[in-house]
Design an enzyme around this catalytic site. Sequence first.
Site, PDB file in Angstrom:
ATOM      1  N   CYS A  14      -0.838   8.427  -1.646  1.00  0.00           N
ATOM      2  CA  CYS A  14       0.366   8.225  -2.438  1.00  0.00           C
ATOM      3  C   CYS A  14       0.537   6.755  -2.815  1.00  0.00           C
ATOM      4  O   CYS A  14       0.307   5.871  -1.985  1.00  0.00           O
ATOM      5  CB  CYS A  14       1.597   8.667  -1.639  1.00  0.00           C
ATOM      6  N   ASP A  53       8.872   8.494   6.048  1.00  0.00           N
ATOM      7  CA  ASP A  53       8.507   9.753   5.388  1.00  0.00           C
ATOM      8  C   ASP A  53       9.708  10.689   5.194  1.00  0.00           C
ATOM      9  O   ASP A  53       9.613  11.653   4.435  1.00  0.00           O
ATOM     10  CB  ASP A  53       7.433  10.493   6.203  1.00  0.00           C
ATOM     11  N   LYS A  92       0.353  17.158   9.793  1.00  0.00           N
ATOM     12  CA  LYS A  92      -0.629  16.646   8.825  1.00  0.00           C
ATOM     13  C   LYS A  92      -1.218  15.329   9.321  1.00  0.00           C
ATOM     14  O   LYS A  92      -2.435  15.154   9.338  1.00  0.00           O
ATOM     15  CB  LYS A  92       0.049  16.426   7.467  1.00  0.00           C
ATOM     16  N   ASN A  93      -0.345  14.405   9.722  1.00  0.00           N
ATOM     17  CA  ASN A  93      -0.851  13.067  10.033  1.00  0.00           C
ATOM     18  C   ASN A  93      -1.661  13.003  11.330  1.00  0.00           C
ATOM     19  O   ASN A  93      -2.374  12.025  11.553  1.00  0.00           O
ATOM     20  CB  ASN A  93       0.291  12.045  10.044  1.00  0.00           C
ATOM     21  N   ARG A  97      -0.320  18.921  -0.934  1.00  0.00           N
ATOM     22  CA  ARG A  97      -1.168  18.132  -0.039  1.00  0.00           C
ATOM     23  C   ARG A  97      -0.599  18.080   1.373  1.00  0.00           C
ATOM     24  O   ARG A  97      -1.334  17.836   2.325  1.00  0.00           O
ATOM     25  CB  ARG A  97      -1.251  16.684  -0.542  1.00  0.00           C
ATOM     26  N   ILE A 139       9.250  -0.183   5.216  1.00  0.00           N
ATOM     27  CA  ILE A 139       7.806  -0.002   5.473  1.00  0.00           C
ATOM     28  C   ILE A 139       6.985  -0.086   4.190  1.00  0.00           C
ATOM     29  O   ILE A 139       5.977  -0.790   4.137  1.00  0.00           O
ATOM     30  CB  ILE A 139       7.530   1.371   6.154  1.00  0.00           C
ATOM     31  N   ARG A 166      -0.450  -0.898   0.252  1.00  0.00           N
ATOM     32  CA  ARG A 166      -1.196  -0.217   1.305  1.00  0.00           C
ATOM     33  C   ARG A 166      -2.599  -0.815   1.533  1.00  0.00           C
ATOM     34  O   ARG A 166      -3.605  -0.114   1.395  1.00  0.00           O
ATOM     35  CB  ARG A 166      -1.297   1.290   1.028  1.00  0.00           C
ATOM     36  N   PRO A 167      -2.672  -2.103   1.860  1.00  0.00           N
ATOM     37  CA  PRO A 167      -3.982  -2.684   2.144  1.00  0.00           C
ATOM     38  C   PRO A 167      -4.543  -2.130   3.455  1.00  0.00           C
ATOM     39  O   PRO A 167      -3.808  -1.518   4.238  1.00  0.00           O
ATOM     40  CB  PRO A 167      -3.674  -4.179   2.279  1.00  0.00           C
ATOM     41  N   ILE A 168      -5.842  -2.358   3.695  1.00  0.00           N
ATOM     42  CA  ILE A 168      -6.413  -1.922   4.979  1.00  0.00           C
ATOM     43  C   ILE A 168      -6.973  -3.127   5.751  1.00  0.00           C
ATOM     44  O   ILE A 168      -7.868  -2.999   6.557  1.00  0.00           O
ATOM     45  CB  ILE A 168      -7.491  -0.816   4.808  1.00  0.00           C
TER      46      ILE A 168
HETATM   47  C1  UD1 Z   1       0.860   6.489   7.923  1.00  0.00           C
HETATM   48  C2  UD1 Z   1       1.159   7.891   7.466  1.00  0.00           C
HETATM   49  C3  UD1 Z   1       2.307   7.884   6.452  1.00  0.00           C
HETATM   50  C4  UD1 Z   1       3.510   7.140   7.006  1.00  0.00           C
HETATM   51  C5  UD1 Z   1       3.119   5.772   7.526  1.00  0.00           C
HETATM   52  C6  UD1 Z   1       4.250   5.045   8.227  1.00  0.00           C
HETATM   53  C7  UD1 Z   1      -0.980   8.975   7.654  1.00  0.00           C
HETATM   54  C8  UD1 Z   1      -2.155   9.554   6.958  1.00  0.00           C
HETATM   55  N1  UD1 Z   1      -0.017   8.458   6.878  1.00  0.00           N
HETATM   56  O1  UD1 Z   1       0.405   5.776   6.764  1.00  0.00           O
HETATM   57  O2  UD1 Z   1       2.662   9.239   6.183  1.00  0.00           O
HETATM   58  O3  UD1 Z   1       4.457   6.967   5.968  1.00  0.00           O
HETATM   59  O4  UD1 Z   1       2.020   5.891   8.471  1.00  0.00           O
HETATM   60  O5  UD1 Z   1       4.752   5.822   9.258  1.00  0.00           O
HETATM   61  O6  UD1 Z   1      -0.864   9.027   8.865  1.00  0.00           O
HETATM   62  N2  UD1 Z   1      -0.376  -2.343   6.323  1.00  0.00           N
HETATM   63  C9  UD1 Z   1      -0.997  -3.537   6.033  1.00  0.00           C
HETATM   64  N3  UD1 Z   1      -2.323  -3.649   6.352  1.00  0.00           N
HETATM   65  C10 UD1 Z   1      -3.032  -2.672   6.942  1.00  0.00           C
HETATM   66  C11 UD1 Z   1      -2.381  -1.444   7.238  1.00  0.00           C
HETATM   67  C12 UD1 Z   1      -1.042  -1.318   6.922  1.00  0.00           C
HETATM   68  O7  UD1 Z   1      -0.383  -4.459   5.501  1.00  0.00           O
HETATM   69  O8  UD1 Z   1      -4.225  -2.849   7.191  1.00  0.00           O
HETATM   70  C13 UD1 Z   1       1.058  -2.170   5.977  1.00  0.00           C
HETATM   71  C14 UD1 Z   1       1.285  -1.054   4.953  1.00  0.00           C
HETATM   72  O9  UD1 Z   1       1.100  -1.515   3.637  1.00  0.00           O
HETATM   73  C15 UD1 Z   1       2.722  -0.668   5.257  1.00  0.00           C
HETATM   74  C16 UD1 Z   1       2.815  -0.860   6.778  1.00  0.00           C
HETATM   75  O10 UD1 Z   1       1.743  -1.714   7.135  1.00  0.00           O
HETATM   76  O11 UD1 Z   1       3.607  -1.541   4.607  1.00  0.00           O
HETATM   77  C17 UD1 Z   1       2.714   0.408   7.595  1.00  0.00           C
HETATM   78  O12 UD1 Z   1       1.569   1.129   7.184  1.00  0.00           O
HETATM   79  P1  UD1 Z   1       0.770   2.124   8.133  1.00  0.00           P
HETATM   80  O13 UD1 Z   1       1.550   2.357   9.391  1.00  0.00           O
HETATM   81  O14 UD1 Z   1      -0.627   1.660   8.245  1.00  0.00           O
HETATM   82  O15 UD1 Z   1       0.800   3.447   7.259  1.00  0.00           O
HETATM   83  P2  UD1 Z   1      -0.385   4.418   6.930  1.00  0.00           P
HETATM   84  O16 UD1 Z   1      -1.302   4.536   8.108  1.00  0.00           O
HETATM   85  O17 UD1 Z   1      -0.939   4.090   5.600  1.00  0.00           O
END
Ligand code: UD1
Length: 417
Positions: A116, A304, A22-23, A396, A326, A121-123
Site C-alpha cells: 500500500c 491499521d 494476515k501480518n 488482499r 506511523i 516505507r523505506p527498508i
Molecule cells: C507492518 C504491517 C502494517 C502495519 C505496520 C505498522 C505487515 C506486512 N505490515 O508494516 O500492516 O501498518 O507494520 O504496524 O506486517 N520504517 C523506516 N525504515 C525501515 C522500516 C520502517 O523508516 O527500514 C518506518 C516506516 O516508513 C514507518 C514506520 O517505520 O513509518 C513503521 O513501519 P513498520 O513497522 O516497518 O511497518 P511495516 O513492517 O511496513
Amino acid sequence: MRIIEIEGKHDLSGTIKISGAKNSSVALLPASILADTDVTICNVPEITDTDVLCEILEYLGADVRRASESVVITPSTIQNKFIEADFSKKLRASYYFMGAMLGKFKHVEMSLPGGCSIGARPINLHLKGFEALGATITTEDDKYIVDAKELKGADIYLDIASVGATINIMLAAVLAKGKTVIENAAKEPEIVNVATFLNNMGAKITGAGTSQIRITGVEKLNGCFHEVIPDRIEAGTYTIIGALTGENLKIYNIIPEHIEALTSKLEEMGADIEIGADYLIINKKINYKSTNIKTLVYPGFPTDLQQPFSVLLTKCIGTSKVEETIFENRFMHLPELEKMGMRYSKNGMIAHIEGPVELNGTEVIATDLRAGASLVIAGLIANGKTTITNVEHILRGYEGIIDKLTDVGAKIELKEI
Ligand code: UD1
C-alpha cells in the site's frame, strides 16, 4: 474490473469468525524456507497476499499444498533464485524473503517490495540489520543483492520500532553464528507469533513481545506444526462495524487483549460491548461521544485501524481528532469519504472529523487496504448504494469479507463488470 456494491442501512446480527492474521501469515510463509523438513501452518487466511507468497515459494522450488485453512510446505527442494519485480511488487511482505533467503543461503537477490502507498516505507532498517550481521548490500536499478560469507550475531539498535525490520532481522539471525540482540524491537503480537514459530523449528529466541529480542544462532532448523494467531485488525474492523450496525453481533476467535486499545476507546465513547474469553458481542448505539486517537506502536492504537475508525467518528457528537504518527500518507480515505458526506479538515498528519453526519452512497475508490475497509464500513451505514472500485486492495487483506458480511445480514456484492 471488479467492484463491491453495498446497499446501506441494514442491521447486522449473528456471528463472524475472525481468520488467521494476515501480518503473521505473510511472515510465516517466507520463514518456512528456513526449515530443512516439512512445515505445516494452520489458520492461514485465503487472501491474495498469502496466495502470492505461496506462488513465490513454488517459484523457488518448494512444494506447497493448501488444504482448507492449512498450508503444508516442503522447503527441502528450494533453490536460491532471483525474486523479480513481478512477484516482489505484488505485496509489501515479499521483503521477508530477504531475511529468510539470506539466513538460509547467505545470498539473496530480489526486487523492491510493493504494498500500500501509505508512506515512503523505506527498508533501510532491514538492510542495516543485515549489514550488522555481516552482509554486504549492492543495488542494481531496483534490485537488491544481499550477500554474506557468513552471518555473525550482532547487537542491532533499531531507530524506529519497525515490525518488518524486527521480523526480517530475526529471520536472518536464527541461523547466524553467535548471539544477536535487537534493541528497540517492535512488540506487535505478530512478532511473538513468528518467534514462536521459529522456536518450534529449533531456533533460540527470547524476549519477543518486549523491546529487547535475544537470538542465539543454531546450526539447523526442522519443520514443525504451527498455528497463526487471530487477525487483530480484522477483528477490530468488524468490531467497528458492530458499533455502527450490530444487533447482538458476535465476533469470535479473537484475542481480546490484542484489540484492547480499540475496545477501551469504544467503551470510553459509550459503546455497548461485552467482552468474553475469545469473543465479543456488540450492539449499535447512536450519540457516541467524540474522541481523540493517536496511532502508536503496539499496544497503542494501531495505525491499521485508524482508517476504519474514522468512519465511526462521523457518528460522534462533536469534533474528533485523529493523529497518525506511523505513516505519513494514511489519510487518502478522507477525500473518498467526503464524497459520501464526511466533514473533515486535515493538517499534515492530524485530521479533525465532525459529527454526527449522514453518509450517502456514491462511487468511491479504495486507495489502499485499510482505506478500502473504511469505505466498506461507510457503505454499510450510508443511505442508498455505494460502489467501491480498486477492490483488489480489500481482497488482499480480508478473507471472505463478502460472505462474512452477507451471513450477518449485509447487502453486499462483489461484481465483475
Ligand atoms: C507492518 C504491517 C502494517 C502495519 C505496520 C505498522 C505487515 C506486512 N505490515 O508494516 O500492516 O501498518 O507494520 O504496524 O506486517 N520504517 C523506516 N525504515 C525501515 C522500516 C520502517 O523508516 O527500514 C518506518 C516506516 O516508513 C514507518 C514506520 O517505520 O513509518 C513503521 O513501519 P513498520 O513497522 O516497518 O511497518 P511495516 O513492517 O511496513
